[in-house]
Design a protein around this motif. Structure first.
Motif, short mmCIF file in Angstrom:
data_model
loop_
_atom_site.label_atom_id
_atom_site.label_comp_id
_atom_site.label_asym_id
_atom_site.label_seq_id
_atom_site.Cartn_x
_atom_site.Cartn_y
_atom_site.Cartn_z
N GLY A 104 -32.30 -19.37 17.91
CA GLY A 104 -31.92 -18.06 18.69
C GLY A 104 -32.20 -17.15 17.93
O GLY A 104 -31.45 -15.99 17.91
N ILE A 105 -33.16 -16.94 17.27
CA ILE A 105 -33.57 -15.83 15.98
C ILE A 105 -34.77 -15.17 16.19
O ILE A 105 -35.90 -16.18 16.53
N SER A 106 -35.10 -14.24 16.11
CA SER A 106 -36.31 -13.56 16.19
C SER A 106 -37.25 -13.88 15.15
O SER A 106 -36.90 -14.10 13.97
N PRO A 107 -38.58 -14.33 15.40
CA PRO A 107 -39.29 -14.61 14.23
C PRO A 107 -39.34 -13.54 13.04
O PRO A 107 -39.58 -13.91 12.08
N ALA A 108 -39.36 -12.40 13.26
CA ALA A 108 -39.51 -11.25 12.46
C ALA A 108 -38.45 -11.35 11.45
O ALA A 108 -38.38 -10.91 10.47
N ALA A 109 -37.10 -11.88 11.90
CA ALA A 109 -35.96 -11.89 10.95
C ALA A 109 -35.76 -13.33 10.49
O ALA A 109 -34.70 -13.58 9.57
N CYS A 110 -36.85 -14.07 10.28
CA CYS A 110 -37.06 -15.45 9.85
C CYS A 110 -37.77 -15.54 8.46
O CYS A 110 -38.68 -14.69 8.23
N LEU A 111 -37.17 -16.25 7.46
CA LEU A 111 -37.77 -16.39 6.26
C LEU A 111 -38.18 -17.84 6.12
O LEU A 111 -37.79 -18.79 6.50
N VAL A 112 -39.66 -17.88 5.67
CA VAL A 112 -40.03 -19.30 5.56
C VAL A 112 -40.32 -19.65 4.08
O VAL A 112 -40.83 -18.73 3.33
#
Length: 234
Positions: free
Chosen positions: A147-155
């Motif tokens: 439920g998180i925007s891809p732009a706010a994710c860290l891989v």
């Protein structure tokens, strides 16, 4: 997962080498590079084509998955120094996910062996999406389930195709090169940040918003507020 949480890339290579030898074939470093990041149907097809085998892709997939899963059951998890503690530290304050190219059965064995089954809010195998890495599908699905925007994710990744997948998803990509199976030449240039160890990662010092565009390169900012993490590998 593979190469980031557990040092299992070499297991996959060894199992494939043994399988190839049993069919009077040789599994090479180039073959291994060709399957990195592919989902199970994808790498089974690649193996069948490169080894010129008259065996179904389903049978190839089953043999390799069984071989790797058996290694976990017999030997436990091949741990990477500091990785388990780092994951628990990060998961204490941020939602985390696995987005892995591994088969679901192998992921299950790895989580059981590491004791991390209760840590990840979301677990996604590339077998559950249309395309494996370097396509962004598995990371986008992990973000959707979180439920998180891809732009706010860290891989967090260890491979060339994995870094490409995270970048294509529009996420901030941290490369932690695996020492047993190093990433292909040029991988570092595609990542936003390169770290020697997962234990060195502090998401609270990284601002994923406004990092370099998917088409760009180099390092992004390493200051700002914390970001939810959708990490994975393989």
């Amino acid at each position: 997962m593979d190469g980031v949480i557990v040092d299992s890339e070499i297991w996959w290579d060894e199992v494939r080498s043994t399988f190839a030898a049993a069919h009077a074939r040789t599994w090479t470093a180039a073959d291994q590079a060709a399957v990195m990041g592919a989902n199970s149907p994808g790498w089974a097809r690649i193996m069948r084509e490169r080894l010129e085998l008259d065996i179904s892709e389903t049978a190839i997939e089953r043999a390799i998955v069984d071989g790797v899963a058996d290694r976990y059951r017999r030997e436990g998890a091949p741990l990477i120094d500091g990785a388990i503690d780092a994951i628990r530290r990060i998961a204490a304050t941020l939602p985390v996910a696995i987005a892995s190219s591994s088969h679901a059965e192998v992921i299950e064995e790895a989580l059981a062996a590491t004791g991390l089954g209760d840590v990840f809010r979301v677990v996604v195998s590339s077998d559950e999406v249309a395309h494996g890495k370097p396509a962004p599908d598995v990371y986008l699905e992990a973000a959707r389930r979180l439920g998180i925007s891809p732009a706010a994710c860290l891989v967090v990744e260890d491979s060339y195709n994995g870094v490409r997948a995270g970048a294509a998803a529009g996420m901030f990509v941290v490369l932690v090169p695996n020492r047993s199976v190093p990433p292909a030449h040029g991988t570092s240039e595609l990542a936003d940040l390169v770290l020697d160890r997962l234990a060195d990662l502090d998401p609270g010092r990284i601002d994923p918003v406004g990092h370099r565009s998917v088409a760009g390169g180099g390092s992004g900012p390493v200051a700002g507020g914390p970001a939810p993490a959708a990490g994975g590998s393989g």
